[in-house]
Design a protein around this motif. Sequence first.
Motif, PDB file in Angstrom:
ATOM      1  N   MET A   1      12.794   5.208  15.216  1.00 59.43           N
ATOM      2  CA  MET A   1      13.519   4.515  14.137  1.00 59.43           C
ATOM      3  C   MET A   1      14.796   3.858  14.683  1.00 59.43           C
ATOM      4  O   MET A   1      15.469   4.453  15.502  1.00 59.43           O
ATOM      5  CB  MET A   1      13.903   5.529  13.061  1.00 59.43           C
ATOM      6  CG  MET A   1      13.934   4.933  11.678  1.00 59.43           C
ATOM      7  SD  MET A   1      14.182   6.225  10.454  1.00 59.43           S
ATOM      8  CE  MET A   1      15.869   5.943  10.025  1.00 59.43           C
ATOM      9  N   SER A   2      15.097   2.635  14.243  1.00 57.70           N
ATOM     10  CA  SER A   2      16.263   1.950  14.807  1.00 57.70           C
ATOM     11  C   SER A   2      17.556   2.437  14.144  1.00 57.70           C
ATOM     12  O   SER A   2      17.579   2.778  12.962  1.00 57.70           O
ATOM     13  CB  SER A   2      16.117   0.438  14.681  1.00 57.70           C
ATOM     14  OG  SER A   2      15.949   0.101  13.341  1.00 57.70           O
ATOM     15  N   LYS A   3      18.614   2.447  14.909  1.00 55.46           N
ATOM     16  CA  LYS A   3      19.925   2.960  14.467  1.00 55.46           C
ATOM     17  C   LYS A   3      20.746   1.827  13.871  1.00 55.46           C
ATOM     18  O   LYS A   3      21.018   0.831  14.553  1.00 55.46           O
ATOM     19  CB  LYS A   3      20.609   3.534  15.701  1.00 55.46           C
ATOM     20  CG  LYS A   3      21.898   4.235  15.499  1.00 55.46           C
ATOM     21  CD  LYS A   3      21.847   5.494  14.748  1.00 55.46           C
ATOM     22  CE  LYS A   3      21.548   6.757  15.461  1.00 55.46           C
ATOM     23  NZ  LYS A   3      21.495   7.937  14.593  1.00 55.46           N
ATOM     24  N   PRO A   4      21.157   1.923  12.588  1.00 48.30           N
ATOM     25  CA  PRO A   4      21.997   0.857  12.009  1.00 48.30           C
ATOM     26  C   PRO A   4      23.427   0.923  12.538  1.00 48.30           C
ATOM     27  O   PRO A   4      24.076   1.965  12.480  1.00 48.30           O
ATOM     28  CB  PRO A   4      21.949   1.138  10.494  1.00 48.30           C
ATOM     29  CG  PRO A   4      21.394   2.503  10.325  1.00 48.30           C
ATOM     30  CD  PRO A   4      20.815   2.972  11.619  1.00 48.30           C
ATOM     31  N   LEU A   5      23.917  -0.203  13.063  1.00 48.39           N
ATOM     32  CA  LEU A   5      25.228  -0.251  13.722  1.00 48.39           C
ATOM     33  C   LEU A   5      26.157  -1.255  13.043  1.00 48.39           C
ATOM     34  O   LEU A   5      25.707  -2.296  12.563  1.00 48.39           O
ATOM     35  CB  LEU A   5      25.072  -0.698  15.178  1.00 48.39           C
ATOM     36  CG  LEU A   5      24.103   0.055  16.082  1.00 48.39           C
ATOM     37  CD1 LEU A   5      24.020  -0.628  17.440  1.00 48.39           C
ATOM     38  CD2 LEU A   5      24.549   1.495  16.242  1.00 48.39           C
ATOM     39  N   ILE A   6      27.463  -0.942  13.081  1.00 47.56           N
ATOM     40  CA  ILE A   6      28.487  -1.927  12.703  1.00 47.56           C
ATOM     41  C   ILE A   6      29.121  -2.426  13.999  1.00 47.56           C
ATOM     42  O   ILE A   6      29.571  -1.623  14.825  1.00 47.56           O
ATOM     43  CB  ILE A   6      29.598  -1.284  11.830  1.00 47.56           C
ATOM     44  CG1 ILE A   6      29.046  -0.789  10.487  1.00 47.56           C
ATOM     45  CG2 ILE A   6      30.753  -2.270  11.623  1.00 47.56           C
ATOM     46  CD1 ILE A   6      28.636  -1.869   9.518  1.00 47.56           C
ATOM     47  N   LEU A   7      29.158  -3.739  14.173  1.00 47.17           N
ATOM     48  CA  LEU A   7      29.856  -4.332  15.316  1.00 47.17           C
ATOM     49  C   LEU A   7      31.255  -4.724  14.864  1.00 47.17           C
ATOM     50  O   LEU A   7      31.409  -5.406  13.844  1.00 47.17           O
ATOM     51  CB  LEU A   7      29.094  -5.571  15.794  1.00 47.17           C
ATOM     52  CG  LEU A   7      29.785  -6.391  16.885  1.00 47.17           C
ATOM     53  CD1 LEU A   7      29.842  -5.625  18.199  1.00 47.17           C
ATOM     54  CD2 LEU A   7      29.055  -7.724  17.102  1.00 47.17           C
ATOM     55  N   VAL A   8      32.283  -4.271  15.601  1.00 47.25           N
ATOM     56  CA  VAL A   8      33.669  -4.632  15.268  1.00 47.25           C
ATOM     57  C   VAL A   8      34.208  -5.535  16.368  1.00 47.25           C
ATOM     58  O   VAL A   8      34.255  -5.128  17.535  1.00 47.25           O
ATOM     59  CB  VAL A   8      34.569  -3.386  15.136  1.00 47.25           C
ATOM     60  CG1 VAL A   8      35.904  -3.772  14.506  1.00 47.25           C
ATOM     61  CG2 VAL A   8      33.894  -2.305  14.322  1.00 47.25           C
ATOM     62  N   GLY A   9      34.622  -6.747  15.990  1.00 50.55           N
ATOM     63  CA  GLY A   9      35.133  -7.723  16.963  1.00 50.55           C
ATOM     64  C   GLY A   9      34.108  -8.831  17.182  1.00 50.55           C
ATOM     65  O   GLY A   9      33.031  -8.589  17.724  1.00 50.55           O
ATOM     66  N   ALA A  10      34.452 -10.016  16.730  1.00 53.57           N
ATOM     67  CA  ALA A  10      33.524 -11.155  16.835  1.00 53.57           C
ATOM     68  C   ALA A  10      34.092 -12.226  17.747  1.00 53.57           C
ATOM     69  O   ALA A  10      33.902 -13.420  17.522  1.00 53.57           O
ATOM     70  CB  ALA A  10      33.238 -11.722  15.444  1.00 53.57           C
ATOM     71  N   GLY A  11      34.814 -11.798  18.796  1.00 49.20           N
ATOM     72  CA  GLY A  11      35.368 -12.759  19.760  1.00 49.20           C
ATOM     73  C   GLY A  11      34.323 -13.108  20.808  1.00 49.20           C
ATOM     74  O   GLY A  11      33.114 -12.973  20.585  1.00 49.20           O
ATOM     75  N   GLY A  12      34.800 -13.533  21.986  1.00 48.20           N
ATOM     76  CA  GLY A  12      33.890 -13.955  23.053  1.00 48.20           C
ATOM     77  C   GLY A  12      32.888 -12.857  23.407  1.00 48.20           C
ATOM     78  O   GLY A  12      31.681 -13.087  23.460  1.00 48.20           O
TER      79      GLY A  12
END
Length: 316
Positions: A1-12
């Motif tokens: 089962m895939s792990k739901p993630l939050i990505l923080v930081g949308a820079g380069g």
Amino acid sequence: MSKPLILVGAGGMGRMWLQAILEEPGAELAGIVDLDIEAAQAALEALGRPDVPTGQDAVALAEETGAEAVVNVTIPQAHHPVTATALNAGLPVLGEKPVADTLPRALSLAAAAEATGEFFMVSQSRRYNQQLYTFRDEARILGPAGMLVCEFFRAPRFGGFRDQMAHPLLLDMAIHPFDAARFVMGTEPVSVYCEEFNPSWSWYVGDAAATAIFQMESGARFVYTGSWCSPGRETSWNGQWRLTAERGSVLWDGERAPLTDSDAPVHHTQIPGAGIAGALAEFLSALSSPTSAQWHVARVGSGSLRSWKRRSGLQV
Ligand SMILES: NC(=O)c1ccc[n+]([C@@H]2O[C@H](COP(=O)([O-])OP(=O)(O)OC[C@H]3O[C@@H](n4cnc5c(N)ncnc54)[C@H](O)[C@@H]3O)[C@@H](O)[C@H]2O)c1
């Protein structure tokens, strides 16, 4: 089962992570957070995923979306607040290097991981390089290593946080070869002597050049010399390496296969994935069986800084 993630930081770098998460079958992108919401939305639109929820608070967005872990790709000064808040909310964290912008904050994150029991891993993406693994595998058959040397000379014009950092080379870049040296030599540093300075023509506010000599547990030495304001005849981003051991030497220019003078058969280890994809794969697999995080990297980088400030060797 895939792990739901939050990505923080949308820079380069956040955009690179966004792509890596979307390509990783074991992960699912639950949301993306940035203080600059427009940056988060633009990153999603660029990858054709404007449907993914965005926000300015990682824990709130995780609660809203049911995410189970956080990937922290903010600027170094934000590593501590973002990671500590997530760990305290019961979310494991995969953070970009450096662990934090200062040693006390890095140790505070180690304490937060221990106190909460949540897994915290710091990504050293340059570790996940097939040539570096080959370098390590070839070094292993040459007997005890005497000395490992890395030279790094480049002249990037970044703009942004690196130009303003007090120690841009040591904290933002040299941390990669410091990690690679531990990996190749299979031994940890016990002391370091470092001199850091800023060449007169440097466009960085902080010191952009350094030389560090590490004594390793095995008695071997690792010598690093680098500059981030060195135009002309640049080395690769991985630097230029020489390992000298009892039965031979290995050279690596950081971008082509390592060269060795040994004919002995080598067992080649495969990387779990290339660059940040490898770090993400290890993070996901560690979530099912957590191991200790890479704290020593923080101590090694910060130890170099403190050695330079005292102008003397330092136990790390
Ligand atoms: N492993 C590598 O090869 C590699 C390469 C480049 C950068 N990095 C690391 O990645 C990290 C990010 O670097 P970058 O070049 O993407 O920086 P950047 O400045 O391009 O982007 C950082 C983003 O974080 C956001 N941000 C800052 N504080 C925040 C907060 N408190 N909460 C939410 N968002 C916040 C900013 O708005 C920005 O969009 C750094 O730690 C850097 O050292 C690693």
